[in-house]
Write a protein that holds these residues in place. Structure first.
Motif, PDB file in Angstrom:
ATOM      1  N   LEU A   1       1.171  -1.762  -9.601  1.00  0.00           N
ATOM      2  CA  LEU A   1       2.333  -1.119  -9.406  1.00  0.00           C
ATOM      3  C   LEU A   1       3.138  -1.872  -8.595  1.00  0.00           C
ATOM      4  CD1 LEU A   1       2.729  -0.598  -6.092  1.00  0.00           C
ATOM      5  CD2 LEU A   1       0.987   1.198  -6.409  1.00  0.00           C
ATOM      6  N   GLU A   2       4.542  -1.695  -8.834  1.00  0.00           N
ATOM      7  CA  GLU A   2       5.663  -2.516  -8.166  1.00  0.00           C
ATOM      8  C   GLU A   2       6.157  -1.527  -7.105  1.00  0.00           C
ATOM      9  OE1 GLU A   2       6.135  -2.260 -11.500  1.00  0.00           O
ATOM     10  OE2 GLU A   2       5.556  -4.409 -12.190  1.00  0.00           O
ATOM     11  N   VAL A   3       6.454  -2.116  -5.770  1.00  0.00           N
ATOM     12  CA  VAL A   3       7.014  -1.343  -4.660  1.00  0.00           C
ATOM     13  C   VAL A   3       8.179  -2.369  -4.356  1.00  0.00           C
ATOM     14  CG1 VAL A   3       5.387  -2.352  -3.035  1.00  0.00           C
ATOM     15  CG2 VAL A   3       6.556  -0.148  -2.610  1.00  0.00           C
ATOM     16  N   ARG A   4       9.341  -1.464  -3.633  1.00  0.00           N
ATOM     17  CA  ARG A   4      10.348  -2.238  -2.949  1.00  0.00           C
ATOM     18  C   ARG A   4       9.833  -3.242  -2.084  1.00  0.00           C
ATOM     19  NH1 ARG A   4      15.525  -0.781  -4.736  1.00  0.00           N
ATOM     20  NH2 ARG A   4      16.452  -1.509  -2.596  1.00  0.00           N
ATOM     21  N   ALA A   5      10.226  -4.312  -1.902  1.00  0.00           N
ATOM     22  CA  ALA A   5      10.154  -5.223  -0.586  1.00  0.00           C
ATOM     23  C   ALA A   5      10.569  -4.417   0.442  1.00  0.00           C
ATOM     24  CB  ALA A   5      10.498  -6.502  -0.630  1.00  0.00           C
ATOM     25  N   ASP A   6      11.892  -3.771   0.421  1.00  0.00           N
ATOM     26  CA  ASP A   6      12.295  -3.113   1.697  1.00  0.00           C
ATOM     27  C   ASP A   6      11.652  -1.559   1.959  1.00  0.00           C
ATOM     28  OD1 ASP A   6      13.529  -1.818  -0.549  1.00  0.00           O
ATOM     29  OD2 ASP A   6      15.560  -2.164   0.338  1.00  0.00           O
ATOM     30  N   ASN A   7      10.711  -1.413   1.459  1.00  0.00           N
ATOM     31  CA  ASN A   7      10.107  -0.183   1.593  1.00  0.00           C
ATOM     32  C   ASN A   7       8.675  -0.263   2.222  1.00  0.00           C
ATOM     33  OD1 ASN A   7       9.218   2.616   1.493  1.00  0.00           O
ATOM     34  ND2 ASN A   7       9.842   3.048  -0.670  1.00  0.00           N
ATOM     35  N   PRO A   8       8.611  -0.436   3.843  1.00  0.00           N
ATOM     36  CA  PRO A   8       7.355  -0.477   4.434  1.00  0.00           C
ATOM     37  C   PRO A   8       6.594   0.691   4.279  1.00  0.00           C
ATOM     38  CG  PRO A   8       9.290  -0.664   5.885  1.00  0.00           C
ATOM     39  CD  PRO A   8       9.752  -0.538   4.532  1.00  0.00           C
ATOM     40  N   ASP A   9       7.091   1.780   4.294  1.00  0.00           N
ATOM     41  CA  ASP A   9       6.531   3.194   4.458  1.00  0.00           C
ATOM     42  C   ASP A   9       5.738   3.152   3.094  1.00  0.00           C
ATOM     43  OD1 ASP A   9       7.562   3.522   6.966  1.00  0.00           O
ATOM     44  OD2 ASP A   9       9.080   5.141   6.121  1.00  0.00           O
ATOM     45  N   ALA A  10       6.028   2.864   1.830  1.00  0.00           N
ATOM     46  CA  ALA A  10       5.337   3.019   0.802  1.00  0.00           C
ATOM     47  C   ALA A  10       4.383   1.749   0.813  1.00  0.00           C
ATOM     48  CB  ALA A  10       6.250   2.866  -0.545  1.00  0.00           C
ATOM     49  N   GLN A  11       4.552   0.875   0.962  1.00  0.00           N
ATOM     50  CA  GLN A  11       3.733  -0.282   1.230  1.00  0.00           C
ATOM     51  C   GLN A  11       2.479  -0.044   1.916  1.00  0.00           C
ATOM     52  OE1 GLN A  11       5.532  -4.171   2.208  1.00  0.00           O
ATOM     53  NE2 GLN A  11       7.349  -3.389   1.297  1.00  0.00           N
ATOM     54  N   ALA A  12       2.470   0.734   3.059  1.00  0.00           N
ATOM     55  CA  ALA A  12       1.725   1.134   4.007  1.00  0.00           C
ATOM     56  C   ALA A  12       0.719   2.219   3.277  1.00  0.00           C
ATOM     57  CB  ALA A  12       2.062   2.023   5.150  1.00  0.00           C
ATOM     58  N   VAL A  13       1.319   3.143   2.570  1.00  0.00           N
ATOM     59  CA  VAL A  13       0.435   4.100   1.776  1.00  0.00           C
ATOM     60  C   VAL A  13      -0.470   3.333   0.936  1.00  0.00           C
ATOM     61  CG1 VAL A  13       0.580   5.845   0.138  1.00  0.00           C
ATOM     62  CG2 VAL A  13       2.238   6.011   2.043  1.00  0.00           C
ATOM     63  N   TYR A  14       0.385   2.353  -0.011  1.00  0.00           N
ATOM     64  CA  TYR A  14      -0.661   1.549  -0.960  1.00  0.00           C
ATOM     65  C   TYR A  14      -1.622   0.927  -0.198  1.00  0.00           C
ATOM     66  CZ  TYR A  14       3.323   3.110  -4.101  1.00  0.00           C
ATOM     67  OH  TYR A  14       4.162   3.965  -4.682  1.00  0.00           O
ATOM     68  N   ASP A  15      -1.365   0.124   0.937  1.00  0.00           N
ATOM     69  CA  ASP A  15      -2.300  -0.523   1.530  1.00  0.00           C
ATOM     70  C   ASP A  15      -3.607   0.246   1.999  1.00  0.00           C
ATOM     71  OD1 ASP A  15      -0.851  -3.095   1.449  1.00  0.00           O
ATOM     72  OD2 ASP A  15      -0.046  -2.611   3.587  1.00  0.00           O
ATOM     73  N   ARG A  16      -3.174   1.715   2.484  1.00  0.00           N
ATOM     74  CA  ARG A  16      -4.441   2.417   2.984  1.00  0.00           C
ATOM     75  C   ARG A  16      -5.147   2.947   1.718  1.00  0.00           C
ATOM     76  NH1 ARG A  16      -0.248   5.178   5.602  1.00  0.00           N
ATOM     77  NH2 ARG A  16      -0.082   7.102   4.292  1.00  0.00           N
TER      78      ARG A  16
END
Length: 143
Positions: free
Chosen positions: A100-115
């Motif tokens: 997937l690609e996620v916006r670098a300025d979207n830490p909330d989405a990044q945190a979900v993907y990390d989890r």
């Protein structure tokens, strides 16, 4: 997701991604590939679509195409539930990796993907229409 869902989905798409919303034609094209290479779902609450997500899958790879949750419904587990469904579908289709690609300025989405066990594997500079970078992430389904 069906074509009948598109009016509500497009409303949510434009509200969630104002700078780079997909067109209705793009979403219709994605739905036309269901179930061959695509799998799209909606989340419904109080009779309204409050989220949607899509997966592209071919061979041993899959890609999360999009995930959106209505602003007033975020942090309630809706995005995670839809992502779980996409990952389950990727497994059913025999995928070994999901990207997937996620916006670098979207830490909330990044945190979900990390989890969910996604790892950062690259960066696409100025990927989005407004010049924001995309972080490329990958999850190994065999791990």
């Amino acid at each position: 997701m069906t074509e009948g869902d598109l009016p509500e989905v497009m409303e949510l798409e434009r509200a969630t991604f104002p700078a780079d919303a997909w067109s209705e034609g793009m979403l219709r094209g994605e739905l036309a590939d269901q179930p061959r290479t695509r799998h799209y779902v909606v989340a419904v609450a109080d009779g309204r679509i409050v989220g949607y997500a899509g997966l592209a899958a071919a061979g041993d790879q899959a890609d999360v195409q999009t995930i959106a949750v209505a602003a007033g419904r975020r942090r309630a587990g809706i995005g995670g539930a839809m992502l779980s469904e996409l990952l389950a579908e990727a497994r059913r289709r025999g995928a070994r990796s999901v990207f997937l690609e996620v916006r670098a300025d979207n830490p909330d989405a990044q945190a979900v993907y990390d989890r969910f066990g996604f790892e950062r594997i690259g960066l696409r500079r100025a990927y989005y229409a407004d010049g924001i970078d995309a972080i490329i992430m990958k999850k190994d389904l065999n791990a």
